[in-house]
Design a protein around this motif. Structure first.
Motif, PDB file in Angstrom:
ATOM      1  N   LEU A   5      71.731 -17.269  27.586  1.00  0.00           N
ATOM      2  CA  LEU A   5      72.739 -17.247  28.630  1.00  0.00           C
ATOM      3  C   LEU A   5      72.018 -16.122  29.671  1.00  0.00           C
ATOM      4  O   LEU A   5      71.864 -15.043  29.143  1.00  0.00           O
ATOM      5  CB  LEU A   5      74.063 -16.667  28.224  1.00  0.00           C
ATOM      6  CG  LEU A   5      74.929 -16.792  29.315  1.00  0.00           C
ATOM      7  CD1 LEU A   5      75.228 -18.167  29.662  1.00  0.00           C
ATOM      8  CD2 LEU A   5      76.544 -16.202  28.579  1.00  0.00           C
ATOM      9  N   VAL A   6      71.599 -16.565  30.602  1.00  0.00           N
ATOM     10  CA  VAL A   6      71.065 -15.642  31.866  1.00  0.00           C
ATOM     11  C   VAL A   6      72.335 -15.493  32.829  1.00  0.00           C
ATOM     12  O   VAL A   6      72.318 -16.232  33.635  1.00  0.00           O
ATOM     13  CB  VAL A   6      69.734 -16.232  32.321  1.00  0.00           C
ATOM     14  CG1 VAL A   6      69.136 -15.324  33.175  1.00  0.00           C
ATOM     15  CG2 VAL A   6      68.695 -16.429  30.931  1.00  0.00           C
ATOM     16  N   GLY A   7      72.488 -14.251  33.159  1.00  0.00           N
ATOM     17  CA  GLY A   7      73.083 -13.940  34.423  1.00  0.00           C
ATOM     18  C   GLY A   7      72.414 -14.025  35.752  1.00  0.00           C
ATOM     19  O   GLY A   7      71.282 -13.518  35.905  1.00  0.00           O
ATOM     20  N   VAL A   8      72.980 -14.763  36.692  1.00  0.00           N
ATOM     21  CA  VAL A   8      72.397 -14.720  38.024  1.00  0.00           C
ATOM     22  C   VAL A   8      73.291 -14.654  38.968  1.00  0.00           C
ATOM     23  O   VAL A   8      74.492 -15.182  39.147  1.00  0.00           O
ATOM     24  CB  VAL A   8      72.076 -16.542  38.017  1.00  0.00           C
ATOM     25  CG1 VAL A   8      71.401 -16.561  39.477  1.00  0.00           C
ATOM     26  CG2 VAL A   8      70.823 -16.801  36.971  1.00  0.00           C
ATOM     27  N   ASP A   9      72.726 -13.977  40.093  1.00  0.00           N
ATOM     28  CA  ASP A   9      73.480 -13.723  41.198  1.00  0.00           C
ATOM     29  C   ASP A   9      73.010 -13.489  42.717  1.00  0.00           C
ATOM     30  O   ASP A   9      73.461 -13.512  43.625  1.00  0.00           O
ATOM     31  CB  ASP A   9      74.550 -12.229  41.302  1.00  0.00           C
ATOM     32  CG  ASP A   9      73.808 -11.112  41.036  1.00  0.00           C
ATOM     33  OD1 ASP A   9      72.374 -11.311  41.335  1.00  0.00           O
ATOM     34  OD2 ASP A   9      74.175  -9.911  40.852  1.00  0.00           O
ATOM     35  N   GLY A  10      71.510 -13.875  42.703  1.00  0.00           N
ATOM     36  CA  GLY A  10      70.898 -14.110  43.740  1.00  0.00           C
ATOM     37  C   GLY A  10      70.259 -12.801  44.254  1.00  0.00           C
ATOM     38  O   GLY A  10      69.457 -12.782  45.259  1.00  0.00           O
ATOM     39  N   THR A  11      70.378 -11.683  43.755  1.00  0.00           N
ATOM     40  CA  THR A  11      70.033 -10.259  44.111  1.00  0.00           C
ATOM     41  C   THR A  11      68.438 -10.220  43.533  1.00  0.00           C
ATOM     42  O   THR A  11      68.188 -11.066  42.592  1.00  0.00           O
ATOM     43  CB  THR A  11      70.691  -9.091  43.439  1.00  0.00           C
ATOM     44  OG1 THR A  11      70.590  -9.193  41.776  1.00  0.00           O
ATOM     45  CG2 THR A  11      72.101  -8.960  43.919  1.00  0.00           C
ATOM     46  N   SER A  29      63.672 -23.416  24.066  1.00  0.00           N
ATOM     47  CA  SER A  29      65.077 -23.038  24.223  1.00  0.00           C
ATOM     48  C   SER A  29      65.987 -23.540  25.188  1.00  0.00           C
ATOM     49  O   SER A  29      65.133 -24.283  26.233  1.00  0.00           O
ATOM     50  CB  SER A  29      65.160 -21.498  24.451  1.00  0.00           C
ATOM     51  OG  SER A  29      64.375 -20.828  23.485  1.00  0.00           O
ATOM     52  N   GLU A  30      67.121 -23.627  25.302  1.00  0.00           N
ATOM     53  CA  GLU A  30      67.982 -24.129  26.253  1.00  0.00           C
ATOM     54  C   GLU A  30      68.488 -22.909  26.865  1.00  0.00           C
ATOM     55  O   GLU A  30      69.095 -22.066  26.208  1.00  0.00           O
ATOM     56  CB  GLU A  30      69.299 -24.896  25.569  1.00  0.00           C
ATOM     57  CG  GLU A  30      70.361 -25.444  26.523  1.00  0.00           C
ATOM     58  CD  GLU A  30      71.434 -25.995  25.537  1.00  0.00           C
ATOM     59  OE1 GLU A  30      72.382 -25.267  25.778  1.00  0.00           O
ATOM     60  OE2 GLU A  30      71.174 -26.970  24.821  1.00  0.00           O
ATOM     61  N   VAL A  31      68.187 -22.817  28.156  1.00  0.00           N
ATOM     62  CA  VAL A  31      68.740 -21.853  29.016  1.00  0.00           C
ATOM     63  C   VAL A  31      70.064 -22.256  29.771  1.00  0.00           C
ATOM     64  O   VAL A  31      69.830 -23.304  30.501  1.00  0.00           O
ATOM     65  CB  VAL A  31      67.699 -21.303  29.982  1.00  0.00           C
ATOM     66  CG1 VAL A  31      68.294 -20.279  31.097  1.00  0.00           C
ATOM     67  CG2 VAL A  31      66.677 -20.835  29.151  1.00  0.00           C
ATOM     68  N   THR A  32      71.040 -21.485  29.987  1.00  0.00           N
ATOM     69  CA  THR A  32      72.342 -21.617  30.906  1.00  0.00           C
ATOM     70  C   THR A  32      72.301 -20.604  31.682  1.00  0.00           C
ATOM     71  O   THR A  32      72.377 -19.288  31.004  1.00  0.00           O
ATOM     72  CB  THR A  32      73.467 -21.709  29.827  1.00  0.00           C
ATOM     73  OG1 THR A  32      73.412 -22.813  29.030  1.00  0.00           O
ATOM     74  CG2 THR A  32      74.810 -21.787  31.044  1.00  0.00           C
ATOM     75  N   LEU A  33      72.426 -20.683  33.015  1.00  0.00           N
ATOM     76  CA  LEU A  33      72.501 -19.685  34.191  1.00  0.00           C
ATOM     77  C   LEU A  33      73.967 -19.621  34.376  1.00  0.00           C
ATOM     78  O   LEU A  33      74.719 -20.619  34.409  1.00  0.00           O
ATOM     79  CB  LEU A  33      71.750 -20.152  35.173  1.00  0.00           C
ATOM     80  CG  LEU A  33      70.390 -20.630  35.134  1.00  0.00           C
ATOM     81  CD1 LEU A  33      69.821 -20.861  36.349  1.00  0.00           C
ATOM     82  CD2 LEU A  33      69.465 -19.221  34.547  1.00  0.00           C
ATOM     83  N   ILE A  66      61.460 -25.717  30.963  1.00  0.00           N
ATOM     84  CA  ILE A  66      62.635 -25.114  30.368  1.00  0.00           C
ATOM     85  C   ILE A  66      63.958 -25.952  30.477  1.00  0.00           C
ATOM     86  O   ILE A  66      64.303 -26.132  31.520  1.00  0.00           O
ATOM     87  CB  ILE A  66      62.594 -23.804  30.471  1.00  0.00           C
ATOM     88  CG1 ILE A  66      61.532 -22.785  29.913  1.00  0.00           C
ATOM     89  CG2 ILE A  66      64.041 -23.246  29.678  1.00  0.00           C
ATOM     90  CD1 ILE A  66      61.294 -21.686  30.415  1.00  0.00           C
ATOM     91  N   LYS A  67      64.574 -26.318  29.507  1.00  0.00           N
ATOM     92  CA  LYS A  67      65.929 -27.197  29.903  1.00  0.00           C
ATOM     93  C   LYS A  67      66.840 -25.894  30.236  1.00  0.00           C
ATOM     94  O   LYS A  67      67.114 -24.894  29.451  1.00  0.00           O
ATOM     95  CB  LYS A  67      66.335 -27.643  28.546  1.00  0.00           C
ATOM     96  CG  LYS A  67      67.555 -28.500  28.593  1.00  0.00           C
ATOM     97  CD  LYS A  67      67.981 -29.137  27.334  1.00  0.00           C
ATOM     98  CE  LYS A  67      69.485 -29.833  27.436  1.00  0.00           C
ATOM     99  NZ  LYS A  67      69.872 -30.172  26.024  1.00  0.00           N
ATOM    100  N   VAL A  68      67.653 -26.300  31.364  1.00  0.00           N
ATOM    101  CA  VAL A  68      68.621 -25.501  32.022  1.00  0.00           C
ATOM    102  C   VAL A  68      69.881 -26.170  32.481  1.00  0.00           C
ATOM    103  O   VAL A  68      69.860 -27.051  32.727  1.00  0.00           O
ATOM    104  CB  VAL A  68      67.799 -24.700  33.162  1.00  0.00           C
ATOM    105  CG1 VAL A  68      67.610 -25.400  34.400  1.00  0.00           C
ATOM    106  CG2 VAL A  68      68.778 -23.516  33.672  1.00  0.00           C
ATOM    107  N   LEU A  92      71.518 -15.133  22.542  1.00  0.00           N
ATOM    108  CA  LEU A  92      70.916 -14.156  23.531  1.00  0.00           C
ATOM    109  C   LEU A  92      71.550 -14.159  24.837  1.00  0.00           C
ATOM    110  O   LEU A  92      71.688 -15.232  25.514  1.00  0.00           O
ATOM    111  CB  LEU A  92      69.548 -14.157  23.533  1.00  0.00           C
ATOM    112  CG  LEU A  92      68.771 -12.999  24.525  1.00  0.00           C
ATOM    113  CD1 LEU A  92      69.121 -11.462  23.797  1.00  0.00           C
ATOM    114  CD2 LEU A  92      67.376 -13.247  24.617  1.00  0.00           C
ATOM    115  N   ILE A  93      72.013 -13.126  25.318  1.00  0.00           N
ATOM    116  CA  ILE A  93      72.382 -12.840  26.820  1.00  0.00           C
ATOM    117  C   ILE A  93      71.511 -12.132  27.429  1.00  0.00           C
ATOM    118  O   ILE A  93      71.041 -10.860  26.698  1.00  0.00           O
ATOM    119  CB  ILE A  93      73.827 -12.126  26.926  1.00  0.00           C
ATOM    120  CG1 ILE A  93      74.991 -13.003  26.056  1.00  0.00           C
ATOM    121  CG2 ILE A  93      74.193 -12.038  28.398  1.00  0.00           C
ATOM    122  CD1 ILE A  93      76.291 -12.334  25.776  1.00  0.00           C
TER     123      ILE A  93
END
Length: 126
Positions: A5-11, A29-33, A66-68, A92-93
């Motif tokens: 899990l990846v935190g995204v905010d544009g910064t 791996s499977e990534v979720t934004l 990468i699958k997202v 993982l975060i």
């Protein structure tokens, strides 16, 4: 690690976090934004702007094979991230450190709370 899990905010820090995450994780791996919009944000068209940011970051991962997936939520960021990660069995975060430079010895508010409360491993990118 299978689910990330990846935190995204544009910064810029968030973009750096995505790049580091893409370099470190296994292409299988499977990534979720995830982006969490707080109620305090009153900006017009915020959801449209965030969707564009998410699409751009998702394309970055897709180009690397990468699958997202993408998730946009509303509420308290740390709480939503911790709950979403637990409910969906993430391994993982990965978050950007957004600390206030005046309090340079501390992590940013969201990353600090996620580190303290998440049941998963947490990587904070400076």
């Amino acid at each position: 690690m299978k689910k990330i899990l990846v935190g995204v905010d544009g910064t810029e820090k968030s973009k750096k976090t995505s790049h580091i995450a893409a370099d470190l994780i296994n292409p299988e791996s499977e990534v979720t934004l995830i982006t969490v919009i707080t109620e305090a944000v009153k900006e017009e068209n915020i959801k449209e702007r965030i969707k564009k940011v998410m699409d751009k970051e998702a394309n970055f991962f897709k180009k690397r094979g990468i699958k997202v997936k993408k998730e946009i939520h509303y509420g308290h960021p740390a709480e939503i991230i911790c709950n979403f990660a637990a409910e969906n069995n993430f391994d993982l975060i990965i978050l950007a450190d957004k600390k206030d430079e005046k309090r340079s010895f501390l992590l940013g508010g969201t990353s600090d709370k996620v580190v303290r409360h998440a049941k998963q491993a947490v990587m904070v990118v400076k």
